[in-house]
Structures are given as C-alpha cells and as structure tokens.
Design a protein around this motif. Sequence first.
Motif, PDB file in Angstrom:
ATOM      1  N   LEU A 134      21.226  23.554 -33.072  1.00 52.97           N
ATOM      2  CA  LEU A 134      22.569  22.983 -33.815  1.00 52.97           C
ATOM      3  C   LEU A 134      23.767  23.932 -33.466  1.00 52.97           C
ATOM      4  O   LEU A 134      24.501  24.111 -34.587  1.00 52.97           O
ATOM      5  CB  LEU A 134      22.327  22.734 -35.275  1.00 52.97           C
ATOM      6  CG  LEU A 134      21.295  21.772 -35.765  1.00 52.97           C
ATOM      7  CD1 LEU A 134      21.283  21.825 -37.215  1.00 52.97           C
ATOM      8  CD2 LEU A 134      21.567  20.515 -35.301  1.00 52.97           C
ATOM      9  N   LYS A 135      23.595  24.186 -32.308  1.00 54.07           N
ATOM     10  CA  LYS A 135      25.101  25.100 -31.693  1.00 54.07           C
ATOM     11  C   LYS A 135      26.016  24.411 -31.517  1.00 54.07           C
ATOM     12  O   LYS A 135      26.131  23.146 -31.057  1.00 54.07           O
ATOM     13  CB  LYS A 135      24.516  25.849 -30.525  1.00 54.07           C
ATOM     14  CG  LYS A 135      23.436  27.065 -31.053  1.00 54.07           C
ATOM     15  CD  LYS A 135      23.190  27.683 -29.671  1.00 54.07           C
ATOM     16  CE  LYS A 135      22.033  28.856 -29.906  1.00 54.07           C
ATOM     17  NZ  LYS A 135      21.540  29.493 -28.579  1.00 54.07           N
ATOM     18  N   TYR A 139      28.138  20.294 -34.275  1.00 53.58           N
ATOM     19  CA  TYR A 139      27.262  20.447 -35.400  1.00 53.58           C
ATOM     20  C   TYR A 139      27.627  21.251 -36.591  1.00 53.58           C
ATOM     21  O   TYR A 139      26.707  21.659 -37.494  1.00 53.58           O
ATOM     22  CB  TYR A 139      26.062  21.167 -34.716  1.00 53.58           C
ATOM     23  CG  TYR A 139      25.268  20.357 -33.727  1.00 53.58           C
ATOM     24  CD1 TYR A 139      24.549  18.970 -33.714  1.00 53.58           C
ATOM     25  CD2 TYR A 139      24.968  20.714 -32.349  1.00 53.58           C
ATOM     26  CE1 TYR A 139      23.916  18.238 -32.974  1.00 53.58           C
ATOM     27  CE2 TYR A 139      24.477  19.875 -31.392  1.00 53.58           C
ATOM     28  CZ  TYR A 139      23.923  18.667 -31.695  1.00 53.58           C
ATOM     29  OH  TYR A 139      23.193  17.979 -30.862  1.00 53.58           O
ATOM     30  N   HIS A 140      28.820  21.410 -36.759  1.00 56.10           N
ATOM     31  CA  HIS A 140      29.283  22.287 -37.786  1.00 56.10           C
ATOM     32  C   HIS A 140      28.751  21.847 -39.208  1.00 56.10           C
ATOM     33  O   HIS A 140      28.410  22.623 -40.075  1.00 56.10           O
ATOM     34  CB  HIS A 140      30.938  22.526 -37.815  1.00 56.10           C
ATOM     35  CG  HIS A 140      31.478  23.256 -39.023  1.00 56.10           C
ATOM     36  ND1 HIS A 140      31.485  24.656 -38.777  1.00 56.10           N
ATOM     37  CD2 HIS A 140      32.244  22.915 -40.096  1.00 56.10           C
ATOM     38  CE1 HIS A 140      31.987  24.820 -40.257  1.00 56.10           C
ATOM     39  NE2 HIS A 140      32.660  23.657 -40.738  1.00 56.10           N
ATOM     40  N   LYS A 142      26.374  19.626 -39.829  1.00 57.13           N
ATOM     41  CA  LYS A 142      24.870  19.795 -39.930  1.00 57.13           C
ATOM     42  C   LYS A 142      24.638  21.402 -40.358  1.00 57.13           C
ATOM     43  O   LYS A 142      23.744  21.452 -41.286  1.00 57.13           O
ATOM     44  CB  LYS A 142      24.159  19.590 -38.716  1.00 57.13           C
ATOM     45  CG  LYS A 142      24.286  17.879 -38.362  1.00 57.13           C
ATOM     46  CD  LYS A 142      23.812  16.989 -39.197  1.00 57.13           C
ATOM     47  CE  LYS A 142      23.828  15.595 -38.702  1.00 57.13           C
ATOM     48  NZ  LYS A 142      23.204  14.847 -39.792  1.00 57.13           N
ATOM     49  N   ARG A 143      25.217  22.297 -39.798  1.00 62.60           N
ATOM     50  CA  ARG A 143      24.778  23.705 -40.145  1.00 62.60           C
ATOM     51  C   ARG A 143      25.079  24.075 -41.686  1.00 62.60           C
ATOM     52  O   ARG A 143      24.560  24.766 -42.335  1.00 62.60           O
ATOM     53  CB  ARG A 143      25.671  24.743 -39.259  1.00 62.60           C
ATOM     54  CG  ARG A 143      24.945  24.756 -37.899  1.00 62.60           C
ATOM     55  CD  ARG A 143      25.375  25.897 -37.071  1.00 62.60           C
ATOM     56  NE  ARG A 143      26.806  26.045 -37.222  1.00 62.60           N
ATOM     57  CZ  ARG A 143      27.693  25.405 -36.029  1.00 62.60           C
ATOM     58  NH1 ARG A 143      27.080  24.508 -35.041  1.00 62.60           N
ATOM     59  NH2 ARG A 143      28.807  25.719 -36.214  1.00 62.60           N
ATOM     60  N   ASN A 144      26.351  23.232 -42.118  1.00 59.47           N
ATOM     61  CA  ASN A 144      26.610  23.481 -43.467  1.00 59.47           C
ATOM     62  C   ASN A 144      25.782  22.701 -44.543  1.00 59.47           C
ATOM     63  O   ASN A 144      25.328  23.502 -45.355  1.00 59.47           O
ATOM     64  CB  ASN A 144      28.110  22.861 -43.830  1.00 59.47           C
ATOM     65  CG  ASN A 144      29.272  23.707 -43.349  1.00 59.47           C
ATOM     66  OD1 ASN A 144      29.107  24.809 -43.052  1.00 59.47           O
ATOM     67  ND2 ASN A 144      30.470  23.191 -43.287  1.00 59.47           N
ATOM     68  N   LEU A 146      22.452  22.329 -43.951  1.00 62.62           N
ATOM     69  CA  LEU A 146      21.530  23.329 -43.907  1.00 62.62           C
ATOM     70  C   LEU A 146      21.476  24.467 -44.808  1.00 62.62           C
ATOM     71  O   LEU A 146      20.869  25.039 -45.329  1.00 62.62           O
ATOM     72  CB  LEU A 146      21.143  23.558 -42.382  1.00 62.62           C
ATOM     73  CG  LEU A 146      20.289  22.508 -41.678  1.00 62.62           C
ATOM     74  CD1 LEU A 146      20.003  22.974 -40.142  1.00 62.62           C
ATOM     75  CD2 LEU A 146      18.990  22.285 -42.134  1.00 62.62           C
ATOM     76  N   HIS A 147      22.724  25.104 -44.565  1.00 62.59           N
ATOM     77  CA  HIS A 147      22.988  26.607 -45.277  1.00 62.59           C
ATOM     78  C   HIS A 147      22.909  26.042 -46.962  1.00 62.59           C
ATOM     79  O   HIS A 147      22.623  26.847 -47.609  1.00 62.59           O
ATOM     80  CB  HIS A 147      24.319  26.968 -44.774  1.00 62.59           C
ATOM     81  CG  HIS A 147      24.799  27.950 -45.664  1.00 62.59           C
ATOM     82  ND1 HIS A 147      24.153  29.279 -45.503  1.00 62.59           N
ATOM     83  CD2 HIS A 147      25.861  28.245 -46.623  1.00 62.59           C
ATOM     84  CE1 HIS A 147      24.762  30.158 -46.173  1.00 62.59           C
ATOM     85  NE2 HIS A 147      25.792  29.693 -46.895  1.00 62.59           N
ATOM     86  N   ARG A 150      19.377  25.403 -47.950  1.00 66.72           N
ATOM     87  CA  ARG A 150      18.625  26.733 -48.073  1.00 66.72           C
ATOM     88  C   ARG A 150      19.069  27.892 -48.976  1.00 66.72           C
ATOM     89  O   ARG A 150      18.246  28.441 -49.359  1.00 66.72           O
ATOM     90  CB  ARG A 150      18.646  27.353 -46.463  1.00 66.72           C
ATOM     91  CG  ARG A 150      17.819  26.496 -45.616  1.00 66.72           C
ATOM     92  CD  ARG A 150      18.178  26.822 -44.121  1.00 66.72           C
ATOM     93  NE  ARG A 150      17.279  26.208 -43.204  1.00 66.72           N
ATOM     94  CZ  ARG A 150      17.427  26.038 -41.680  1.00 66.72           C
ATOM     95  NH1 ARG A 150      18.229  26.849 -41.125  1.00 66.72           N
ATOM     96  NH2 ARG A 150      16.731  25.540 -41.056  1.00 66.72           N
ATOM     97  N   GLN A 251      14.936  19.238 -39.204  1.00 66.55           N
ATOM     98  CA  GLN A 251      15.377  20.496 -38.272  1.00 66.55           C
ATOM     99  C   GLN A 251      13.706  21.307 -38.285  1.00 66.55           C
ATOM    100  O   GLN A 251      13.438  21.675 -37.385  1.00 66.55           O
ATOM    101  CB  GLN A 251      16.303  21.240 -38.807  1.00 66.55           C
ATOM    102  CG  GLN A 251      16.805  22.469 -37.704  1.00 66.55           C
ATOM    103  CD  GLN A 251      16.028  23.815 -38.061  1.00 66.55           C
ATOM    104  OE1 GLN A 251      15.373  24.031 -39.014  1.00 66.55           O
ATOM    105  NE2 GLN A 251      16.279  24.607 -37.199  1.00 66.55           N
ATOM    106  N   TYR A 282      23.672  13.343 -34.687  1.00 64.15           N
ATOM    107  CA  TYR A 282      23.047  14.517 -34.224  1.00 64.15           C
ATOM    108  C   TYR A 282      23.214  14.319 -32.746  1.00 64.15           C
ATOM    109  O   TYR A 282      22.474  15.328 -31.881  1.00 64.15           O
ATOM    110  CB  TYR A 282      21.282  14.290 -34.558  1.00 64.15           C
ATOM    111  CG  TYR A 282      20.987  14.824 -35.940  1.00 64.15           C
ATOM    112  CD1 TYR A 282      20.773  16.063 -35.900  1.00 64.15           C
ATOM    113  CD2 TYR A 282      20.701  13.955 -36.717  1.00 64.15           C
ATOM    114  CE1 TYR A 282      20.345  16.751 -37.127  1.00 64.15           C
ATOM    115  CE2 TYR A 282      20.273  14.501 -38.082  1.00 64.15           C
ATOM    116  CZ  TYR A 282      20.107  15.784 -38.042  1.00 64.15           C
ATOM    117  OH  TYR A 282      19.694  16.333 -39.367  1.00 64.15           O
TER     118      TYR A 282
END
Length: 299
Positions: A134-135, A139-140, A142-144, A146-147, A150, A251, A282
Amino acid sequence: MLTFRTISISDRLWITKALHQSNFQGCEYCFSNNLAWYRASNSKIARFQDFYIIAAFDTADGIPDVTVPSGSGDWAALFQELRETLCPNGQPLRFTGVTRETAAFLQKWFPSAIWEPDPAAFDYIYRTEDFIALKGKRYHKKRNHLHQFRSRYDWTFSPITAADMDACIAFSASLYNEKAGYDNRSSVVEQFAIHTFFTHFETLGLCGGVLRVDGKLVGFSIGEPLNQDTFVTHIEKADTSYSGAYPALAQAFTEQFASAYPYLNREEDLGIAGLRQAKASYYPVYLLEKGDMLITWDK
C-alpha cells in the motif's frame, strides 16, 4: 451425446487437471468455486475427452450458458457434442466467461459470433506486492484505515484451524441474519457456498485466516492459488462496527497466503455499486474483461 450432472467433491482431481492445462485467470476456472456456487444458476458439468464443461441452465432466456471449456482434445468434436446435446433443434448456445483472447479463438470457429463484454463479470486483478505494501499517495486512505484499526484495537490474525470453523460459520450466519439474507436468493446461495468451503476445506486445499479483536472473531477470509501466477480471494467477511476491519483482514490475509504470487484476483463486483467502489479503491493493475458470445449454428 454429453451427459450433464451435478458436480461433486469426487470430481476434484480430473477437473483440476483440466483447469491447470488451460491456466486461465478468470475466477470461474476454479474447482472450489464451481463446487460451492453451482446452486446459483443450476450448473451442471460434463466431461468430453480431456475437456471439462460446466453449463448453467437457469437463465432468464432459457439459453444454456456454457463456460468456455478448459482442458484439451478435439474442439470440433466438442462443439458438435454441445450442439447435439444442448441445441438439438438448432437453438442458440451462449458461451460465458469469454475473455478477449478466448473470443478471438471462438470467432475462428464461429465467425459471425460477437463478443459482448459484461462489466459486472470483470475480475479485479491486483499486483500482489502493491496490495500488501500500500505504498504511495493513492493508498493514503487505506493506510489511515489500517493505522486506526491497528492502534485502536488489540487484534490478531491467524490461519484458520479446524477449531475455528464453527465460529466462522456462526459469524457468517449472524451477518446473514442481520441483513435478512433469507429474503435474498443470492445471500442464501452464498451461505451454501461458505458451508461448502468449510465442509471440504482441507480436501479443496483452501487457505483461510481469522481476524480477532480482544479474542473475539470479527472477520475471516478464504482463498487459494488459482493458477501458476495468481491467487484468488473467494470470501471476505468482517464486522464493520470495527472501523478498518475489512482493510485489516484483506491486507493480513493477502500477506499471509498470496505473497508468493505476482497477481491477486479478488473476483467480480456483480454490478453492485458499493462493491465496485470498494474493489476500485485498491487500484487494480487491470480488469480481466469477460463477456458472452451467442453461438448460432449453420444449417
């Protein structure tokens, strides 16, 4: 004459051999899917030489839908068998799951046939390493998600074991009941498919993962290798009351089971707007375009 019958788990070896011979990338070229979803349109199977044939008989216009056969043998003889069995009075036949490549092949045999793409049937194909990492800016979000998941929850992801299966089935049933799935035929068929996956999990060689928060099951996913370079995700269920559960599940599952395969097939969107938006978010590397070809016979 071909003999069509209901698919069975005992068909796995010869069907899988035929599927591997053709090495198609479409999600319909998967024994597990064929076994699990045959009730969706009353699909039946037949064998001719080393060809595997699957046809759907519950169609709106009564024309049989035949997935382009996989395997090998005499194609001219195969087409003649299909004609004699399914179209004895000269009725048309429809091939489905037809890609641009297979359309070109079929048009050599049936020059007048026209390929009609069906966007609802396009498979979403991703580069697996992109889906995992997710680089990049796209994908900003998506990363948010996930963060947030988690950092907010005490979560774990682990491969499905026999001890997890009843809990996964119960979890799926609870989501089904919450949405009154018993009033929707496709939801009923999906429950049958999920039950089939778990009933034959080891025999089918499936991969599965369970997402938990504070020890509670909040999601599970099932998939398997589709061909030499593609892994396919069949089922993904998560509790949306846990923000970010779906991205976390997708993921983690992909990283655990699909990282050795260059491509990830997350199947079609069925023309459902929300599902289409979720799959597009995605950024697939391409859509595997599929469609229909109506075959009419020379007199």
